[in-house]
Design a protein around this motif. Structure first.
Motif, mmCIF file in Angstrom:
data_model
loop_
_atom_site.group_PDB
_atom_site.id
_atom_site.type_symbol
_atom_site.label_atom_id
_atom_site.label_comp_id
_atom_site.label_asym_id
_atom_site.label_seq_id
_atom_site.Cartn_x
_atom_site.Cartn_y
_atom_site.Cartn_z
ATOM 1 N N VAL A 95 6.247 7.077 -5.252
ATOM 2 C CA VAL A 95 7.487 7.161 -6.090
ATOM 3 C C VAL A 95 8.738 6.917 -5.133
ATOM 4 O O VAL A 95 9.631 6.290 -5.839
ATOM 5 C CB VAL A 95 7.498 8.731 -6.278
ATOM 6 C CG1 VAL A 95 8.814 9.204 -7.027
ATOM 7 C CG2 VAL A 95 6.368 9.242 -7.195
ATOM 8 N N LEU A 96 8.754 6.997 -4.011
ATOM 9 C CA LEU A 96 10.076 7.016 -3.352
ATOM 10 C C LEU A 96 9.926 5.847 -2.490
ATOM 11 O O LEU A 96 9.106 5.376 -1.563
ATOM 12 C CB LEU A 96 10.532 8.188 -2.455
ATOM 13 C CG LEU A 96 11.817 7.930 -1.769
ATOM 14 C CD1 LEU A 96 12.963 8.340 -2.698
ATOM 15 C CD2 LEU A 96 11.956 9.283 -0.731
ATOM 16 N N THR A 97 11.048 4.804 -2.497
ATOM 17 C CA THR A 97 11.019 3.807 -1.524
ATOM 18 C C THR A 97 12.507 3.682 -1.035
ATOM 19 O O THR A 97 13.392 3.806 -1.681
ATOM 20 C CB THR A 97 10.776 2.299 -2.480
ATOM 21 O OG1 THR A 97 9.321 2.189 -3.087
ATOM 22 C CG2 THR A 97 10.854 1.043 -1.683
ATOM 23 N N VAL A 98 12.272 3.544 0.292
ATOM 24 C CA VAL A 98 13.517 3.564 1.141
ATOM 25 C C VAL A 98 13.830 2.129 1.601
ATOM 26 O O VAL A 98 13.060 1.429 2.353
ATOM 27 C CB VAL A 98 13.594 4.675 2.111
ATOM 28 C CG1 VAL A 98 15.050 4.428 2.866
ATOM 29 C CG2 VAL A 98 13.359 5.873 1.470
ATOM 30 N N THR A 99 14.947 1.506 1.131
ATOM 31 C CA THR A 99 15.315 0.177 1.530
ATOM 32 C C THR A 99 16.824 0.348 2.348
ATOM 33 O O THR A 99 17.524 1.236 2.314
ATOM 34 C CB THR A 99 15.391 -0.641 0.521
ATOM 35 O OG1 THR A 99 16.744 -0.141 -0.510
ATOM 36 C CG2 THR A 99 14.517 -0.771 -0.642
ATOM 37 N N THR A 100 16.942 -0.717 3.240
ATOM 38 C CA THR A 100 18.115 -0.987 3.925
ATOM 39 C C THR A 100 18.483 -2.278 4.279
ATOM 40 O O THR A 100 17.741 -3.246 4.350
ATOM 41 C CB THR A 100 17.783 0.076 5.242
ATOM 42 O OG1 THR A 100 19.150 -0.068 5.670
ATOM 43 C CG2 THR A 100 16.806 -0.815 6.188
ATOM 44 N N PRO A 101 19.814 -2.482 4.249
ATOM 45 C CA PRO A 101 20.102 -3.967 4.363
ATOM 46 C C PRO A 101 20.053 -4.431 5.882
ATOM 47 O O PRO A 101 20.320 -3.632 6.748
ATOM 48 C CB PRO A 101 21.492 -4.073 4.124
ATOM 49 C CG PRO A 101 22.160 -2.586 4.302
ATOM 50 C CD PRO A 101 20.879 -1.914 4.110
ATOM 51 N N VAL A 102 19.994 -5.660 6.088
ATOM 52 C CA VAL A 102 20.070 -6.348 7.435
ATOM 53 C C VAL A 102 21.550 -6.479 7.584
ATOM 54 O O VAL A 102 22.342 -6.947 6.895
ATOM 55 C CB VAL A 102 19.441 -7.660 7.566
ATOM 56 C CG1 VAL A 102 19.819 -8.361 8.746
ATOM 57 C CG2 VAL A 102 17.954 -7.617 7.374
ATOM 58 N N LEU A 130 11.794 0.277 4.596
ATOM 59 C CA LEU A 130 11.144 1.206 5.462
ATOM 60 C C LEU A 130 9.671 1.710 4.998
ATOM 61 O O LEU A 130 9.077 1.826 6.109
ATOM 62 C CB LEU A 130 12.240 2.279 5.426
ATOM 63 C CG LEU A 130 13.551 1.982 6.000
ATOM 64 C CD1 LEU A 130 14.394 3.310 6.241
ATOM 65 C CD2 LEU A 130 13.589 1.069 7.137
ATOM 66 N N PHE A 131 9.715 2.276 3.864
ATOM 67 C CA PHE A 131 8.513 2.733 3.340
ATOM 68 C C PHE A 131 8.595 2.611 1.835
ATOM 69 O O PHE A 131 9.487 2.914 1.065
ATOM 70 C CB PHE A 131 7.925 3.863 3.913
ATOM 71 C CG PHE A 131 9.018 5.047 4.055
ATOM 72 C CD1 PHE A 131 9.196 5.516 2.796
ATOM 73 C CD2 PHE A 131 9.619 5.360 5.002
ATOM 74 C CE1 PHE A 131 9.832 6.631 2.375
ATOM 75 C CE2 PHE A 131 10.339 6.572 4.778
ATOM 76 C CZ PHE A 131 10.434 7.135 3.555
ATOM 77 N N GLY A 132 7.352 2.594 1.093
ATOM 78 C CA GLY A 132 7.249 2.646 -0.324
ATOM 79 C C GLY A 132 7.074 1.496 -0.859
ATOM 80 O O GLY A 132 6.195 0.464 -0.045
ATOM 81 N N ALA A 133 6.838 1.210 -2.020
ATOM 82 C CA ALA A 133 6.630 0.075 -2.742
ATOM 83 C C ALA A 133 7.435 -1.072 -2.194
ATOM 84 O O ALA A 133 8.798 -0.896 -2.216
ATOM 85 C CB ALA A 133 6.635 0.203 -4.117
ATOM 86 N N PRO A 134 7.013 -2.429 -1.893
ATOM 87 C CA PRO A 134 5.635 -2.882 -2.159
ATOM 88 C C PRO A 134 4.901 -2.739 -0.873
ATOM 89 O O PRO A 134 3.892 -3.629 -0.635
ATOM 90 C CB PRO A 134 5.922 -4.501 -2.371
ATOM 91 C CG PRO A 134 7.066 -4.764 -1.420
ATOM 92 C CD PRO A 134 7.948 -3.252 -1.514
ATOM 93 N N ALA A 135 5.293 -1.737 -0.019
ATOM 94 C CA ALA A 135 4.418 -1.715 1.170
ATOM 95 C C ALA A 135 4.098 -0.323 1.504
ATOM 96 O O ALA A 135 4.464 0.431 2.570
ATOM 97 C CB ALA A 135 5.417 -2.195 2.303
ATOM 98 N N PRO A 136 3.121 0.117 0.740
ATOM 99 C CA PRO A 136 2.892 1.713 1.015
ATOM 100 C C PRO A 136 1.966 1.840 2.581
ATOM 101 O O PRO A 136 2.161 3.149 2.791
ATOM 102 C CB PRO A 136 1.757 1.967 -0.085
ATOM 103 C CG PRO A 136 1.332 0.530 -0.595
ATOM 104 C CD PRO A 136 2.522 -0.366 -0.310
#
Length: 224
Positions: free
Chosen positions: A98-105, A187-193
């Motif tokens: 359900v939760l995907t954590v993303t972050t910018p370069v 960091l985690f979540g879709a598309p890399a569970p």
């Protein structure tokens, strides 16, 4: 690292409404009388959105930090055993994440063989490569134990976190990937569970502990 670069952006927590709806419906079908657990802002997933989806699939009660919150969320207050968190939030291989954590370069730079990375230079490049600085450190819920022991997902590939995780940033080895400032790392979540399992092994923490920390710290958005 300058304040202007750090101020560019920060990790974001993206909540998938469709994954949440599917997971709660499946969990509620297996345990039809169980309430939804909304404590600690639904473990960082957002109490309001989780309550809204739970109501939509027929859940009528919630376990909450304060009894008044249940009425605020449009649910009855309950002390019964709630629906399993792993099933609701798609953890430990149960349902869709359900939760995907993303972050910018924030920056990229070349590393030559022998160059040290981050505090104490615990990591030194074994050969010439490229590194990327990404937003998010232990102040945003990234555990220090993942440094040198787990990865993030970027441009379709797993790339290792290297050196010590700092307060607001960490460093990844991007090799020959054409990573640029502004690119998004997961960091985690879709598309890399699978990454959450790496983080759990590196830290010894449960998957729900790992998602709750950045989920509670990061700016949250809802997506389908």
């Amino acid at each position: 690292m300058s304040a202007s670069i750090l101020g560019m952006s920060a990790p974001r927590a993206r909540v998938s409404r469709s994954a949440l709806e599917r997971n709660i419906a499946r969990a509620a079908h297996a345990e039809p009388d169980a309430p939804i657990d909304l404590r600690r802002d639904a473990c960082g997933h957002g109490g309001r959105i989780v309550a809204e989806v739970a109501r939509a699939v027929g859940v009528t009660a919630a376990v909450v930090d304060e009894p008044s919150l249940a009425a605020e969320y449009g649910l009855g207050s309950s002390r019964s055993v709630p629906l399993p968190l792993a099933s609701v939030f798609g953890l430990e291989g149960r349902g869709r994440p359900v939760l995907t954590v993303t972050t910018p370069v924030l920056q990229t730079k070349p590393l030559q063989a022998g160059d040290g990375v981050s505090y104490g230079y615990l990591h030194r490049a074994e050969s010439d490569t490229r590194a990327a600085l990404i937003a998010g450190g232990y102040a945003q819920g990234v555990p220090r134990a993942v440094g040198g022991a787990a990865s993030v997902w970027i441009l379709g590939a797993d790339r290792p976190i290297i050196g010590r995780v700092a307060m607001d940033v960490c460093v990844i080895d991007v090799g020959d990937l054409e990573v640029q400032p502004g690119d998004e790392a997961v960091l985690f979540g879709a598309p890399a569970p699978h990454l959450l399992g790496q983080w759990a092994r590196a830290t010894g923490w449960s998957e729900i502990e790992l998602v709750a920390m950045p989920g509670l710290s990061a700016e949250r958005e809802v997506a389908e």
